[in-house]
Enzyme design. Structure first.
Site, PDB file in Angstrom:
ATOM      1  CG  ASP A 399      -1.750   1.124   1.391  1.00  0.00           C
ATOM      2  OD1 ASP A 399      -2.261   1.565   0.356  1.00  0.00           O
ATOM      3  OD2 ASP A 399      -1.940   1.602   2.511  1.00  0.00           O
ATOM      4  CE  LYS A 400       0.285   7.385  -2.309  1.00  0.00           C
ATOM      5  NZ  LYS A 400       0.485   8.292  -1.188  1.00  0.00           N
ATOM      6  CE  LYS A 567      -7.314  24.330   1.526  1.00  0.00           C
ATOM      7  NZ  LYS A 567      -7.094  24.219   2.943  1.00  0.00           N
ATOM      8  CE  LYS A 802      -4.958  -0.902  -2.287  1.00  0.00           C
ATOM      9  NZ  LYS A 802      -4.561  -0.337  -1.013  1.00  0.00           N
ATOM     10  CG  ASP A 822      -1.761   1.980   6.652  1.00  0.00           C
ATOM     11  OD1 ASP A 822      -2.074   1.791   5.465  1.00  0.00           O
ATOM     12  OD2 ASP A 822      -1.824   3.072   7.214  1.00  0.00           O
ATOM     13  CG  ASP A 826      -3.984  -1.491   2.606  1.00  0.00           C
ATOM     14  OD1 ASP A 826      -4.179  -1.159   1.426  1.00  0.00           O
ATOM     15  OD2 ASP A 826      -3.541  -0.737   3.470  1.00  0.00           O
TER      16      ASP A 826
END
Lengths: 1362, 353
Positions: A399-400, A567, A802, A822, A826
């Protein structure tokens, strides 16, 4: 029932069986349905059923069942050559070890269950509140939950302390998301408030779906006072959630105990088996066959013998009555041999394997180098059965967010009005590298500053103190334009609650620099500006969405000016800027380039002063759009668009998405170990690619990076094929071995062999293309292409995808996969992979709870794999080789003896030796080998990741190795049988007595065997600890002690028929022949082994052998310094844009739901508008000052309070569902300079390119996005002041007169008209040098081309400046 | 639910050598400098030992005679023929004449050897009752089931000693006569029939049941001898210390052989003039031929042998040691050559890398 049915809906009636009925406060009625109570039971046994149930379970295992059958066979005296205890004792020991382990586990579960079941909760009972245990809660009870309490069961929210029955919950345990979620009760019940009388009188009936495991789905109908109200999952508090930010709430229990969604989701986790387990099963089967074959041969031999000799020997040995012929005798002998040779299948194999794995798991738990002190968490092996697989991992799916990155955003730099801040410079103007020692900026002037915030550039603070107008405005906008909520429990101690960590970082930065966002109400924002409290009226929040990629707030300043602060992603924002800002935009863009180059996440900040009248008109339109029923989204965005234009640029922020410590180093090392790392993330492509570069998954010197972004089958296939054509052209030919293989063997389980590409490649694929690729016939195409790449990034992945990717790999490749993550998203891949590793403590417990190994930092993975995994694998392999060998050597002796004992199933050994051989004599040495052995120590393991290679190919124990064991076993047994046999044949001792009696022979053979196997294990042991010595030599000594005990006078005289070997030890052990036999056997047995081990690395040197040699050389001559593997830190490549989070709390804030407006509540409760009341009210701006104001508070567990800004998940599952257009199109629009890859499958530029997302709307909508389309002619830029300028806010283009401008910036201003025409739509193949293109472009196109300017721009004008 | 790290007690793991897998250890290495000398040394040692064993075994004298009595093999043929119709065994004698040209150095042992006799057959070797043989009264009357079919007589009387082993007790007997001068009279050479069994066997393992009224016969009252036995167990020998279960011939027989060809000690010759060995001269072994072996193709042999420090004649160990020693040295040379050749090559490889 009847009542309910009367008012019920037809649909529900149809599905009557799947419907749950209940009535509040009516236990009698509810009990008729027989719902379970709220007790949960995860334990498997009780005191009474433990023994039978456990035994039953154990005998379901093949090996145990086999030994049980064997035991029954042994009870038949006609065939049993062995006493019953030879099997019973080992079996009992094995069973009891397993039983004890199971019992301990179950006791833990019992304790856990009891703890949970006995928690107390408040129940409303007859108008009073009673405290009760969780387990006593029944369906239909009304319970009271307090702040920070876990929810007891799945309850329907009735009322809460917050207005409109809002309740905030945290669902970390359910889905791993730590951001708050809001639940709202229906108005009719929120009316009940905390009036106990009303609550106990509440007799609403609920009809809802039967228990299921869908966390985000709930439908039901509440019938109360004759009216029906629909219920959805927004009104359901699920067990496992935690109440936050809400003083109390009441709920009606709907599902209890095992029916709760949480428990329904706790499906039996699939029991993972290692490759080794499968191999063992196959080998045990082989052994069975081998055993059967031997028994058959021996039975035939027996038949012949009985026919030829036994028949004539009947004088002395008559046949049994039941034996009528030699054939019958042969059949009986078959079974006798079956019993004798049973030790071929080692009874203690499985239990020993379990013990070894348990021991190696303990090492993981004990490892201090995998202990993360800041969180006080050691590594945890949650599954004790997968250890050796850790040494075989070939693919890591990571995972990132939260795994590679910390998910902590840090405000790192900013560019305000063309000046860059944040790169600390020392006195000489040299850039300072930020380290521990670097002096931090002193924020002591600001009492409300966050002490944990650090910044290293004093110039910004100086500018702040000087009262630089732009700087002030910049931070004011940061402190106003957000949806963060603040909490101030202690005066001056602010805690922010942000939807995304980026936002939290920005607001915290503003806070520290002196623009403290202190609190907000639905209509005001209180900001402390350099110590001076100001209240801004919040007029509107134009909230973030994935399409807009920006957010704005409209506020009325205390000076009664209407201001808009915005923004957003620079690609979007730069199109909305007022033309006058162009020059500033260029400067800022350049700064953004720099930020991006450093891998920072960037945002642009702008403002606009709005004319009051314009605002009023707009506000009207906005309200209308809000209320419109059709195309509301479109209308809203049109209205927003009207407001968000002609913005004045303020600057840009740069936020660092911190990688976890040691991630690039770890990945480099894992890469060296030939472990392929794939990043599977729900995040956007830019972000993912950036991180991939940052952590060395992609390297600068890669030969090419392919992007798969096909939108249908055909394009995806083409892209895959083109990529493969580049990497390995021959793999597309018919003659390719893999193709021929695939053509010839289409039947299922087939494995795709490893293919070697002609270089280092990377691949990026997004979720949409992957969805096509995963379908049927593209699967193999995908797999072959993807497996040739060194690094793979899959972005925009759903949790299911995944898992699919992991499954695909498992299905077609004979490799071990490891998934690490985490978050709750996942979990699916963690469960799917061979090994699931959870990172603890980032996004809740879900991943960790489903993982096999839990570590707290990604960098521990290298240790887990390269040290623990490798050791476990080596140990397991050594163990298995040795274990099989020793049993073969032991058992096959009977085979040889059969030829000399009339095939009569005579054992070679004493029965006690057979009983104890596996269990006592040889168990400890092999355990010490498999618990302590290290071929090289951890330092070398990490320094030479290449040593990991044999595990990946399973070189140390496979079928070939097994056959080697068998051959060794056969050889050893041959030596061990024939040498003693020939020696004692017609031999005498020095006293003239013959020594060829059976008992002496047994003793000699068994002692020799034990010596041989002990010496063999001594040869295998490379790491001799004291324990190894004690176990190995101790076991041998212990054997002799036992020998004297078993053969002692006392024991033998007590049970002469059981212990028949009286005096054998005394008479035989002093024979010189015996010791000569032992020496000879040992030498003869180990001679070939030593020879083989010595010659093999010389003849067939493997890489590992060379490394080992080198290591040994260094260990012997420590003076030679080992070459340190030096890590080259590659620079991160591209920036991603910060907005990866989802819709904020904007709607909630402006809705005014936080205000307890009695009137509104009453109106809402009016029967007519019951369902929609609050929502309607929410969309309308509330009249100012009406009702009781209440600041939105967000409370949280104190233990987390320090983790500011890390709170919200950016990678939650919802995130994946966001439209991918930005990411995908961004990839397309990216130009390609250094085209190394093939044309079709475009390669990503390895040089940084700044513009990710398309700047022109036309670019993003054009398929392919690469056509050169001339930009629409625009009027030449006129740097004129904007129409609606305010006296306080200078709107002049800073380019002209700001003294701080650098020389380069000035040049930019001069050449602005030439620079303009650069377009984003350059064809991907266009070469880097594009000077001509510039000059021919007409200046008139400048404004229209708002598309990005890349570094090539600099290269064009800088020479002139020189 | 509460499976959290805290529930497990999240503490820093102990910093011990054991938990951190840093136990001090000796890491031996099979390098050429160890392996090659090892091979050569072991080889030399083995050859030395092998030579010693070989010569000491060769120094042992053995004299054996097959008296099975297969047709045309000597004067036992008559007895062998007679044995065809078996029980009750005929009293038949035959003789073996041999002469020694020189002294047969003593102490000389007299063995009988049986071939093709499967004492190690499982069913045969379990057919005994060690409890009975240890003199336990109850077992005497109730032999173990393993003894079947020699557990009880048809009459129901328990057999003592029970079982197939006891039943098949070797019952040929030998006497040795020496003719000192050609034509002279044959003088009987005294055979020591005691001390032929293990001390532990005839003093611990095998015991007679307690005497009844001082009589062993009464102790065995109510039991029957095995079917093949002409006389009960208490009459095996007139010597009261050598009769019953502790009769040494019986004890020797009951220690079953490991292989189908086996020798058992019959007597030791160590008395009087023969303590130094059998002197030169003509000898006669008088054989009482009782035991039938021809039915199953067995052979009976009579063997005279003397022994050395390490027992009787068996050249196997010496030859095996010589072979293994030579193998070691051969392997050592092969390894040396290979090592020198390939080590250089590998070094070159490494250098070129």
């Amino acid at each position: 029932m009847a009542k309910i049915n009367n008012s019920g809906q037809r649909i529900l009636r149809k599905k009557e069986k799947q419907v749950r009925y209940l009535q509040a406060n009516s236990r009698e009625l509810n009990s008729t349905f027989g719902y379970p109570n709220n007790t949960i039971k995860t334990s498997r046994y009780s005191v009474f059923n433990f023994l039978p149930l456990n035994l039953f379970e154990q005998f379901q295992r093949l090996a145990n069942a086999y030994f049980l059958i064997l035991l029954f066979l042994q009870l038949i005296p006609q065939i049993s050559p062995l006493a019953w205890y030879t099997t019973v004792i080992p079996l009992m020991v094995v069973l009891s070890i397993t039983a004890v382990k199971d019992a301990i586990d179950d006791v833990k579960r019992h304790q856990n269950d009891n703890h949970v079941n006995n928690r107390s909760v408040l129940v409303v009972m007859n108008g009073r509140i009673k405290e009760d245990k969780w387990m006593n809660i029944q369906v239909g009870d009304i319970i009271k939950l307090k702040n920070n309490q876990p929810v007891t069961a799945d309850v329907l929210l009735l009322s809460s302390s917050e207005p409109y029955g809002l309740t905030y919950i945290e669902t970390a345990e359910l889905d791993g998301e730590t951001n708050l979620k809001v639940k709202q009760s229906i108005s009719v019940t929120s009316n009940l408030e905390d009036n106990l009388g009303l609550l106990s009188a509440f007799d609403g009936k609920v009809r809802c779906e039967s228990p299921n495991n869908k966390l985000d789905k709930f439908t039901g109908i509440l019938t109360f006072k004759g009216k029906n109200y629909t219920l959805d999952h927004d009104k359901l508090l699920l067990r496992g959630c935690i109440i936050r930010n809400t003083d109390w709430c009441y709920g009606l229990v709907i599902y209890t105990g095992p029916d709760t969604k949480l428990m329904q989701n706790c499906g039996k986790s699939t029991f993972k088996r290692t490759h080794m387990d499968h191999l063992l099963n196959v080998l045990v089967l082989w052994i069975f066959l081998f055993l059967g074959g031997m028994c058959f041969i021996l039975a035939i031999g027996h038949g012949i013998w009985e026919n030829k000799k036994g028949y004539y020997f009947q004088d002395f040995l008559p046949w049994e009555e039941y034996v009528s012929s030699s054939v019958v005798s042969a059949i009986l002998t078959f079974w006798s041999y079956f019993i004798i040779l049973n030790t071929m299948v080692p009874i203690s194999l499985y239990v020993s394997v379990e013990i070894i794995r348990l021991g190696n798991s303990c090492y993981i738990n004990w490892d201090r180098k995998m202990y993360y002190a800041p969180k006080n968490t050691p590594a945890q092996a949650r599954t004790t059965t997968l250890n050796e697989e850790l040494g075989q991992v070939k693919y890591v799916f990571s995972d990132k967010t939260g795994t590679l990155t910390q998910n902590i955003m840090i405000f790192n730099k900013c560019s305000i009005n063309g000046i860059i801040y944040g790169c600390g410079y020392d006195k000489n103007g040299q850039k300072v590298k930020v380290s521990e020692e670097t002096e931090k900026v002193d924020f002591s002037y600001n009492k409300l500053a966050d002490p944990k915030f650090s910044f290293y550039d004093n110039t910004l603070v100086e500018a702040m103190k000087k009262g630089d107008h732009w700087v002030h405005l910049f931070f004011l906008s940061l402190s106003l334009c957000h949806t963060v909520m603040s909490e101030e429990k202690v005066e001056g101690k602010l805690v922010y609650q942000a939807q995304s960590p980026d936002e939290g970082a920005l607001v915290t930065a503003a806070r520290n620099f002196g623009f403290v966002f202190r609190s907000r109400t639905s209509e005001t924002i209180m900001v402390v500006e350099m110590g001076e409290t100001k209240v801004y009226q919040l007029l509107a929040i134009l909230d973030f969405s994935n399409v807009r990629k920006r957010m704005s707030v409209i506020v009325r300043t205390p000076e009664d000016r209407v201001m808009l602060f915005c923004k957003g992603a620079d690609t979007i924002l730069c199109q909305l800027l007022h033309p006058s800002c162009r020059s500033l935009r260029e400067v800022t863009m350049e700064h953004l380039d720099d930020f991006a180059f450093e891998g920072l996440r960037t945002l642009m900040v702008a403002y606009r002063e709005v004319d009051n009248a314009f605002y009023q008109a707009w506000s009207k339109k906005h309200s209308e759009a809000c209320l419109s029923l059709e195309n509301r989204e479109d209308k809203m965005s049109d209205v927003y668009g009207e407001m968000e234009k002609d913005l004045m640029l303020l600057g840009a922020t740069a936020i660092e998405d911190k990688l976890q410590d040691g991630v690039p180093e770890t990945i480099t090392i894992l890469n060296k170990a030939k472990i392929k790392i794939w990043v599977l993330t729900g995040d956007k492509q830019e972000t993912a690619v950036n991180i991939a570069y940052a952590c060395n998954i992609f390297e600068e010197e890669m030969d090419g990076i392919f992007i798969m972004e096909g939108k249908n089958d055909e394009t995806v296939r083409q892209e895959l094929r083109l990529a493969r054509n580049k990497m390995k052209p021959e793999s597309l030919l018919e003659s390719d071995p893999v193709n021929t293989y695939l053509n010839t063997k289409p039947q299922m389980p087939f494995r795709i062999p490893e293919e070697v590409p002609n270089g280092n490649y990377g691949l990026i694929i997004n979720g949409y293309s992957l969805a096509y690729a995963l379908e049927g016939n593209l699967e193999l195409e995908l797999l072959r292409t993807v497996c040739m790449c060194k690094g793979v990034i899959c972005c925009r992945m759903t949790p299911l995808q995944k898992a699919q990717v992991v499954e695909l790999m498992k299905r077609y490749k004979q490799v071990v996969t490891l998934a690490i993550g985490d978050g709750a998203n996942d979990v699916s891949m963690i469960k799917a992979a061979h090994i699931g590793v959870g990172i603890t403590g980032q996004e809740g417990m879900q991943a960790m709870l489903n993982s096999d190994y839990a570590i707290s930092q990604f960098r521990y993975l290298q240790r887990l794999l390269l040290v623990h995994g490798r050791w476990s694998y080596n140990r397991m392999c050594k163990f298995l080789s040795y274990f099989f060998y020793k049993n073969f050597a032991f058992t096959l002796m009977h085979f040889w003896y059969a030829f000399f004992s009339g095939f009569s199933a005579q054992t070679v050994y004493d029965t006690w030796f057979i009983t104890f051989y596996n269990l006592v004599y040889t168990s400890l040495p092999v355990l010490s080998l498999s618990l302590f052995d290290q071929d090289v120590n951890e330092t070398w393991s990490l320094r030479f990741p290449e040593l990991y290679d044999p595990g990946q190919h399973n070189l140390y124990f496979n079928k070939k190795e097994f056959v080697k064991c068998l051959v060794r076993g056969i050889y050893s047994s041959f030596v061990l049988f024939f040498i003693p046999m020939r020696t004692i044949h017609n031999s005498m001792d020095s006293d003239g007595k013959e020594i060829s009696d059976y008992q002496s022979f047994s003793l000699i053979v068994q002692t020799a065997l034990l010596c041989v196997v002990t010496v063999q294990i001594a040869l295998d042991t490379t790491y001799w600890t004291l324990i190894s010595h004690i176990f190995t030599w101790g076991s041998l000594g212990f054997y002799f002690c036992i020998l004297f005990l078993l053969y002692s006078d006392g024991l033998c005289l007590m049970f002469p028929n059981v212990f028949q070997f009286l005096g054998v030890a005394r008479n035989t052990l002093n024979l010189p022949q015996m010791w000569l036999i032992i020496i000879l056997s040992v030498v003869l047995c180990i001679l070939p082994v030593i020879g083989y081990r010595f010659l093999k690395p010389l003849f067939w040197p493997a890489d590992v052998d060379k490394i080992m040699n080198r290591i040994h050389l260094w260990t012997r001559h420590p003076l030679l310094p080992p070459t340190q593997t030096k890590l080259r830190h590659t620079r991160p490549r591209r920036s991603a844009y910060a907005f990866s989070h989802k819709q904020g709390f904007g709607a909630l804030i402006t809705s005014g739901k936080t205000m307890k407006d009695k009137q509104a509540v009453l109106a809402a409760h009016h029967p007519k508008g019951a369902g929609q009341g609050p929502q309607k009210a929410g969309l309308r701006p509330k009249p100012r000052g009406s009702g009781r104001r209440k600041a939105l508070r967000v409370t949280r567990g104190t233990h987390r309070s320090e983790q500011l800004g890390r709170w919200a998940s950016t990678a939650g599952p919802e995130d994946r569902t966001n439209a991918p257009s930005g990411g995908a199109a961004g990839g397309k629009a990216r130009s390609d300079h250094r085209l190394r890859g093939c044309r079709g499958a475009r390669t990503l530029p390895t040089r940084p390119e700044r513009r990710g997302a398309p700047a022109c709307p036309s670019c993003s909508t054009t398929p392919g996005g690469r056509e050169t389309r001339p930009p629409a002619p625009q009027p030449p830029p006129a740097p004129s002041p904007p129409a609606r300028s305010s006296p306080t806010v200078s709107s002049d283009c800073p380019c002209g007169d700001t003294p701080q401008l650098t020389r380069a910036q000035l040049y930019r201003c001069i050449h602005i008209s030439f620079a303009g025409p650069e377009r984003a739509q350059r064809p991907s193949s266009q070469p880097r040098d594009r000077g001509g293109g510039f000059r021919t472009a007409s200046p008139s196109q400048a404004v229209g081309a708002l598309c990005p300017f890349g570094p090539w721009f600099r290269s064009w004008y800088l020479p002139e400046s020189g | 639910m509460t499976w959290s790290a805290t529930a497990r007690g999240a503490h820093q793991p102990d910093n011990t050598a054991f938990t951190q897998q840093r136990l001090p250890a000796w890491q031996p290495l099979l390098s050429a400098s160890i392996a090659l000398p090892l091979f050569f040394c072991a080889g030399l040692a083995f050859i030395g030992l092998g030579l010693g064993l070989f010569y000491s075994s060769n120094g042992i004298k053995e004299l054996e005679y097959d008296y099975t009595g297969n047709p045309g093999t000597g004067n036992c043929s008559a007895c062998a023929l007679a044995d065809q119709d078996r029980a009750p065994p005929l009293r038949c004698s035959c003789a073996w004449y041999f002469s020694l040209r020189e002294l047969f150095p003593g102490p000389v042992y007299l063995y009988y050897e049986l071939t093709n006799f499967y004492q190690n057959n499982r069913r045969y070797s379990v057919s005994r009752d060690d409890t009975q043989l240890s003199g336990l009264q109850s077992a005497l009357r109730h032999p173990a089931n393993e003894c079947a079919p020699y557990q009880r007589r048809a009459s129901g009387l328990p057999i003592a000693p029970c079982g197939a082993i006891a039943n098949s007790l070797f019952n040929d007997s030998f006497s040795l006569w020496h003719q000192r001068q050609p034509g002279g009279p044959y003088v009987e050479v005294p055979l020591d029939r005691t001390g032929i069994a293990w001390w532990t066997d005839c003093h611990v393992k095998f015991r007679n049941p307690p005497l009844v009224n001082g009589s062993l016969a009464l102790a065995f009252q109510g039991t029957a001898p095995p079917p093949n036995w002409p006389r009960p167990v208490y009459e095996l020998s007139p010597d009261p210390n050598n009769t019953g279960f502790i009769n040494q011939d019986f004890v020797v027989w009951m220690r079953t052989a490991a292989l189908p060809t086996f020798r058992k000690l019959y007597a030791r010759i160590r008395q009087g003039n023969y303590s130094t060995g059998l002197r030169r001269g003509a000898y006669l072994v008088n054989i009482t031929y009782n035991y039938p072996v021809r039915a199953f193709g067995g052979h009976k042999l009579i063997v005279f042998s003397n022994i050395s420090w390490m027992g009787g004649k068996n050249p196997f160990l010496g030859i095996a040691y010589l072979v293994v020693g030579s193998l070691c040295i051969l392997m050592g040379f092969v390894m040396l050559v290979v090592y020198i050749r390939y080590q250089d090559q590998n070094d070159e490889d490494e250098d070129s890398e």
